[in-house]
Scaffold this motif. Structure first.
Motif, PDB file in Angstrom:
ATOM      1  N   ILE A 110       1.290   4.464  -2.895  1.00 48.65           N
ATOM      2  CA  ILE A 110       1.326   5.769  -2.570  1.00 48.65           C
ATOM      3  C   ILE A 110       2.562   6.614  -2.870  1.00 48.65           C
ATOM      4  O   ILE A 110       2.605   7.629  -3.439  1.00 48.65           O
ATOM      5  CB  ILE A 110       0.668   5.950  -1.000  1.00 48.65           C
ATOM      6  CG1 ILE A 110      -0.182   5.551  -0.677  1.00 48.65           C
ATOM      7  CG2 ILE A 110       1.091   7.534  -0.598  1.00 48.65           C
ATOM      8  CD1 ILE A 110      -0.776   5.193   0.880  1.00 48.65           C
ATOM      9  N   PHE A 156       1.054  -1.375   0.094  1.00 51.75           N
ATOM     10  CA  PHE A 156      -0.025   0.013  -0.051  1.00 51.75           C
ATOM     11  C   PHE A 156       0.830   1.328  -0.026  1.00 51.75           C
ATOM     12  O   PHE A 156       0.475   2.319  -0.692  1.00 51.75           O
ATOM     13  CB  PHE A 156      -1.062   0.052   1.320  1.00 51.75           C
ATOM     14  CG  PHE A 156      -2.387  -0.379   1.064  1.00 51.75           C
ATOM     15  CD1 PHE A 156      -3.272   0.273   0.446  1.00 51.75           C
ATOM     16  CD2 PHE A 156      -2.637  -1.790   1.336  1.00 51.75           C
ATOM     17  CE1 PHE A 156      -4.308   0.009  -0.055  1.00 51.75           C
ATOM     18  CE2 PHE A 156      -3.778  -2.143   1.237  1.00 51.75           C
ATOM     19  CZ  PHE A 156      -4.747  -1.377   0.498  1.00 51.75           C
ATOM     20  N   GLU A 209     -10.292   5.715   1.106  1.00 48.65           N
ATOM     21  CA  GLU A 209      -9.863   4.209   0.956  1.00 48.65           C
ATOM     22  C   GLU A 209      -8.738   3.565   1.593  1.00 48.65           C
ATOM     23  O   GLU A 209      -8.710   2.667   1.975  1.00 48.65           O
ATOM     24  CB  GLU A 209     -10.451   3.939  -0.684  1.00 48.65           C
ATOM     25  CG  GLU A 209     -11.732   4.347  -0.993  1.00 48.65           C
ATOM     26  CD  GLU A 209     -11.847   5.784  -1.226  1.00 48.65           C
ATOM     27  OE1 GLU A 209     -10.774   6.457  -1.685  1.00 48.65           O
ATOM     28  OE2 GLU A 209     -12.959   6.310  -1.352  1.00 48.65           O
ATOM     29  N   GLU A 210      -7.586   4.204   0.834  1.00 51.49           N
ATOM     30  CA  GLU A 210      -6.186   3.832   1.281  1.00 51.49           C
ATOM     31  C   GLU A 210      -6.275   3.839   2.888  1.00 51.49           C
ATOM     32  O   GLU A 210      -5.672   2.807   3.621  1.00 51.49           O
ATOM     33  CB  GLU A 210      -5.349   4.668   0.550  1.00 51.49           C
ATOM     34  CG  GLU A 210      -5.004   4.323  -0.700  1.00 51.49           C
ATOM     35  CD  GLU A 210      -4.186   5.281  -1.613  1.00 51.49           C
ATOM     36  OE1 GLU A 210      -3.544   4.985  -2.577  1.00 51.49           O
ATOM     37  OE2 GLU A 210      -4.209   6.622  -1.200  1.00 51.49           O
ATOM     38  N   TYR A 211      -6.566   4.936   3.456  1.00 45.12           N
ATOM     39  CA  TYR A 211      -6.486   5.347   4.798  1.00 45.12           C
ATOM     40  C   TYR A 211      -7.254   4.126   5.601  1.00 45.12           C
ATOM     41  O   TYR A 211      -6.699   3.414   6.610  1.00 45.12           O
ATOM     42  CB  TYR A 211      -6.991   6.482   5.109  1.00 45.12           C
ATOM     43  CG  TYR A 211      -6.772   7.117   6.675  1.00 45.12           C
ATOM     44  CD1 TYR A 211      -5.576   7.256   7.177  1.00 45.12           C
ATOM     45  CD2 TYR A 211      -8.077   7.096   7.492  1.00 45.12           C
ATOM     46  CE1 TYR A 211      -5.511   7.864   8.637  1.00 45.12           C
ATOM     47  CE2 TYR A 211      -7.925   7.350   8.820  1.00 45.12           C
ATOM     48  CZ  TYR A 211      -6.761   7.828   9.319  1.00 45.12           C
ATOM     49  OH  TYR A 211      -6.353   8.176  10.788  1.00 45.12           O
ATOM     50  N   GLU A 245      -8.102   0.793   4.592  1.00 47.55           N
ATOM     51  CA  GLU A 245      -7.666  -0.292   4.387  1.00 47.55           C
ATOM     52  C   GLU A 245      -6.289  -0.251   5.287  1.00 47.55           C
ATOM     53  O   GLU A 245      -5.971  -1.404   5.935  1.00 47.55           O
ATOM     54  CB  GLU A 245      -7.379  -0.545   3.030  1.00 47.55           C
ATOM     55  CG  GLU A 245      -6.963  -1.783   2.626  1.00 47.55           C
ATOM     56  CD  GLU A 245      -7.972  -3.012   3.000  1.00 47.55           C
ATOM     57  OE1 GLU A 245      -7.615  -4.088   3.460  1.00 47.55           O
ATOM     58  OE2 GLU A 245      -9.221  -2.761   2.813  1.00 47.55           O
ATOM     59  N   ILE A 246      -5.510   0.776   5.308  1.00 45.28           N
ATOM     60  CA  ILE A 246      -4.255   0.556   5.966  1.00 45.28           C
ATOM     61  C   ILE A 246      -4.567   0.417   7.552  1.00 45.28           C
ATOM     62  O   ILE A 246      -3.870  -0.140   8.191  1.00 45.28           O
ATOM     63  CB  ILE A 246      -3.229   1.874   5.614  1.00 45.28           C
ATOM     64  CG1 ILE A 246      -2.949   1.716   4.219  1.00 45.28           C
ATOM     65  CG2 ILE A 246      -2.301   2.009   6.699  1.00 45.28           C
ATOM     66  CD1 ILE A 246      -2.184   2.928   3.638  1.00 45.28           C
ATOM     67  N   VAL A 256      -2.974  10.614   1.241  1.00 47.99           N
ATOM     68  CA  VAL A 256      -3.508   9.471   1.042  1.00 47.99           C
ATOM     69  C   VAL A 256      -5.003   9.401   1.161  1.00 47.99           C
ATOM     70  O   VAL A 256      -5.614  10.230   1.743  1.00 47.99           O
ATOM     71  CB  VAL A 256      -2.994   8.671   2.528  1.00 47.99           C
ATOM     72  CG1 VAL A 256      -4.050   7.478   2.692  1.00 47.99           C
ATOM     73  CG2 VAL A 256      -1.540   8.547   2.760  1.00 47.99           C
TER      74      VAL A 256
END
Length: 132
Positions: free
Chosen positions: A29, A25, A99-101, A103-104, A96
């Motif tokens: 980014i 991930f 969605e990325e935030y 999931e991370i 970020v």
């Protein structure tokens, strides 16, 4: 069951798999950043994120329990630095995505729980060996 058959290869270890997911991930980014963003934020973010798995690998390869535990603690600290600081900062700065935030955060929470469990297992194994 023999002791040898209990060995799990590093690449099959849950904490290592999760750390590699976080690194993937982070790399996604990082790759889309411009030079200035990489220099200011990205280089430190990717370094701390990759440090999680590197310390798990190093700790897992150590024979002595206390050395193993030490590297798992370092990995847990790198997880906190990566997610609680760098990813949060990246989210605030709109580097970020939402969605990325999310999931991370999900992956990191699972990894934190499993790392704590791995540390406990190492302590229990140390105590078990000490009482022999």
């Amino acid at each position: 069951m023999s002791e040898k058959s209990k060995y799990i290869p590093l690449k099959e270890l849950d904490i290592y798999i999760l750390s590699r997911q976080l690194s993937a991930f982070a790399w996604g980014i990082y790759q889309r950043l411009d030079f200035q963003s990489r220099k200011i934020w990205g280089d430190q973010m990717i370094s701390s994120m990759d440090s999680i798995g590197a310390n798990i690998a190093e700790g897992y390869a150590r024979f002595h329990f206390l050395e193993r535990i030490r590297f798992y603690y370092i990995s847990r600290a790198s997880l906190s630095e990566s997610v609680d600081h760098w990813i949060d900062l990246g989210f605030e700065r709109k580097i970020v995505s939402n969605e990325e935030y999310k999931e991370i955060k999900i992956i990191s929470k699972s990894l934190q729980i499993k790392l704590n469990h791995q540390i406990k297992i190492a302590y229990n194994a140390k105590d078990k060996n000490s009482s022999k």
